[in-house]
Motif scaffolding. Sequence first.
Motif, short mmCIF file in Angstrom:
data_model
loop_
_atom_site.label_atom_id
_atom_site.label_comp_id
_atom_site.label_asym_id
_atom_site.label_seq_id
_atom_site.Cartn_x
_atom_site.Cartn_y
_atom_site.Cartn_z
N ALA A 1 2.81 9.88 -9.82
CA ALA A 1 2.09 9.94 -11.10
C ALA A 1 1.12 11.12 -11.10
O ALA A 1 0.94 11.80 -12.11
CB ALA A 1 1.36 8.63 -11.34
N THR A 2 0.51 11.39 -9.95
CA THR A 2 -0.44 12.50 -9.84
C THR A 2 0.28 13.84 -9.99
O THR A 2 -0.19 14.73 -10.70
CB THR A 2 -1.16 12.42 -8.48
N ARG A 3 1.43 13.95 -9.33
CA ARG A 3 2.22 15.20 -9.45
C ARG A 3 2.61 15.44 -10.91
O ARG A 3 2.53 16.55 -11.41
CB ARG A 3 3.49 15.12 -8.60
N LYS B 1 0.83 -1.20 0.00
CA LYS B 1 0.00 0.00 0.00
C LYS B 1 0.87 1.25 0.00
O LYS B 1 0.56 2.24 -0.67
CB LYS B 1 -0.94 0.01 1.21
N THR C 1 4.96 7.79 -14.87
CA THR C 1 3.59 8.27 -15.08
C THR C 1 2.55 7.21 -14.72
O THR C 1 1.39 7.52 -14.59
CB THR C 1 3.37 8.67 -16.54
N VAL C 2 2.99 5.95 -14.63
CA VAL C 2 2.01 4.88 -14.38
C VAL C 2 2.15 4.40 -12.94
O VAL C 2 3.22 3.93 -12.54
CB VAL C 2 2.25 3.70 -15.34
N PRO C 3 1.09 4.51 -12.15
CA PRO C 3 1.18 4.00 -10.77
C PRO C 3 1.25 2.49 -10.75
O PRO C 3 0.83 1.83 -11.70
CB PRO C 3 -0.11 4.50 -10.13
N GLU D 1 2.22 1.71 -3.43
CA GLU D 1 1.18 2.20 -4.35
C GLU D 1 0.88 3.67 -4.10
O GLU D 1 0.73 4.46 -5.02
CB GLU D 1 -0.10 1.38 -4.18
N ARG D 2 0.85 4.02 -2.80
CA ARG D 2 0.60 5.42 -2.46
C ARG D 2 1.69 6.32 -3.06
O ARG D 2 1.40 7.33 -3.67
CB ARG D 2 0.56 5.59 -0.94
N LEU E 1 1.39 6.47 -6.82
CA LEU E 1 0.22 7.27 -7.20
C LEU E 1 0.48 8.75 -6.98
O LEU E 1 0.09 9.59 -7.80
CB LEU E 1 -0.99 6.85 -6.35
N GLN E 2 1.16 9.06 -5.88
CA GLN E 2 1.48 10.47 -5.61
C GLN E 2 2.40 11.03 -6.69
O GLN E 2 2.20 12.15 -7.17
CB GLN E 2 2.13 10.62 -4.23
#
Lengths: 198, 214
Positions: free
Chosen positions: A22-24, A12, A195-197, A15-16, A19-20
């Motif tokens: 990729a989101t940025r 987790k 770019t890909v989580p 993944e977090r 994801l952070q």
Amino acid sequence: MLHAAPSASNEKGDERESLQEATRLLEEEIKLASRPQIYLLLDLSEPILYIKGRGIELHRLPVLQWKTSGGGFLSGLFRLRGRPEVDRPKAEPSKDPSLPTDLEPINLQDMPAEYLLLFEPGLLLVVAPPLHEQPWLWARSRLREWWLRFASWTGVASPADQVAGPRLRLTLTGEAARSLAWTVTDGMPLLIGRTVPL
Amino acid sequence: MLFPVLCLVIAGGTVLTACQGGAPLEGGGPTATENRQEQPNRKQPASLDALRTRYASLKRQLAQQSPDNTYIVVDTARNVLVVKRKSNVLLTAIASTGSGTILDNPDRPGTQWVFDTPRGEFTIQSRLTNPVWVKPDWAFLEEGQKVPKDPAERLEPGILGEYALGFGKGYFIHGTLYTRLLGKNVTHGCIRLNDQDLRTVHRLAMIGTPVMIF
């Protein structure tokens, strides 16, 4: 050797983190894509260097290998200080109007396959073909990279060539390296990251 | 020092626009740069679900940045022009783009013309039928001729093809008599197509159609 299975909390956490990141990157790319410009996106997860505009993939250059040094994990937005020098043929006005000048234009093969690109804030991008493809160019890029670091460290380098911060070495095929040299323009944005989580 | 190239295109006997080459064009000004290297996150960590939702929402936002309608992509390294609508390819055409060569201006020592196709994003700004080329100074100098004083001596009808689509700063997508040179970097900055592809581009591209050149 036995490896312990990753715990759910570790997964987790990974993944977090991904994801952070990729989101940025997406947030940065949306800003770039909202303006009329061409930009580069280096996706380290694939790894592929994309030429993009308005979020659309215009062209892709596969990255054979990449390696960072001189800093932490590389992610974010950079701008190119200056494109590689191009040796442009010069047309001479024809002395005889009946004999128009017949000058060879520049083409992709005239672009360098091995070069350094300086970005702001401090990033040195080293582009070179793989050792097995062009050993001489590969060795020259190593030498140039070493010299630039040495010159920066000793203060011999001019202010424009001062390299502070991380270095990123990209191994591209000769064709892809030339394509990149052709495409880049002064001030061109380069977005780097995954770019890909997970 | 570089300075603009002047050429003119006339439609119906009226000078519509001036054309210049030389200076590279890049849309958008500089923005604050930012790089992150393991910056500590001081905010309260968001839940995984919230992050996933945010990621999906940003993906949609990015997709919304792409043109709603037809757009043109020009690859100057490979001399290919593609007309697309969303992800559908409507036309793939072999083009000729800028030669990248330079020419000294004998009238202004130290200055020169650079014959590059500009890179960046532009829009179609004019759609001309039966355009007449108004030869710029460099076209005469390149051929070893004197630059005429009479503007009428600059007019060259018929060599730009049936149509010319201006995409700003005087650059055009137009036709050519030299179709054997398509696929090569031979122009002074404009983008040349054969007659059939030019007709298709003219039919598909309207004023405001984006042109992305790399």
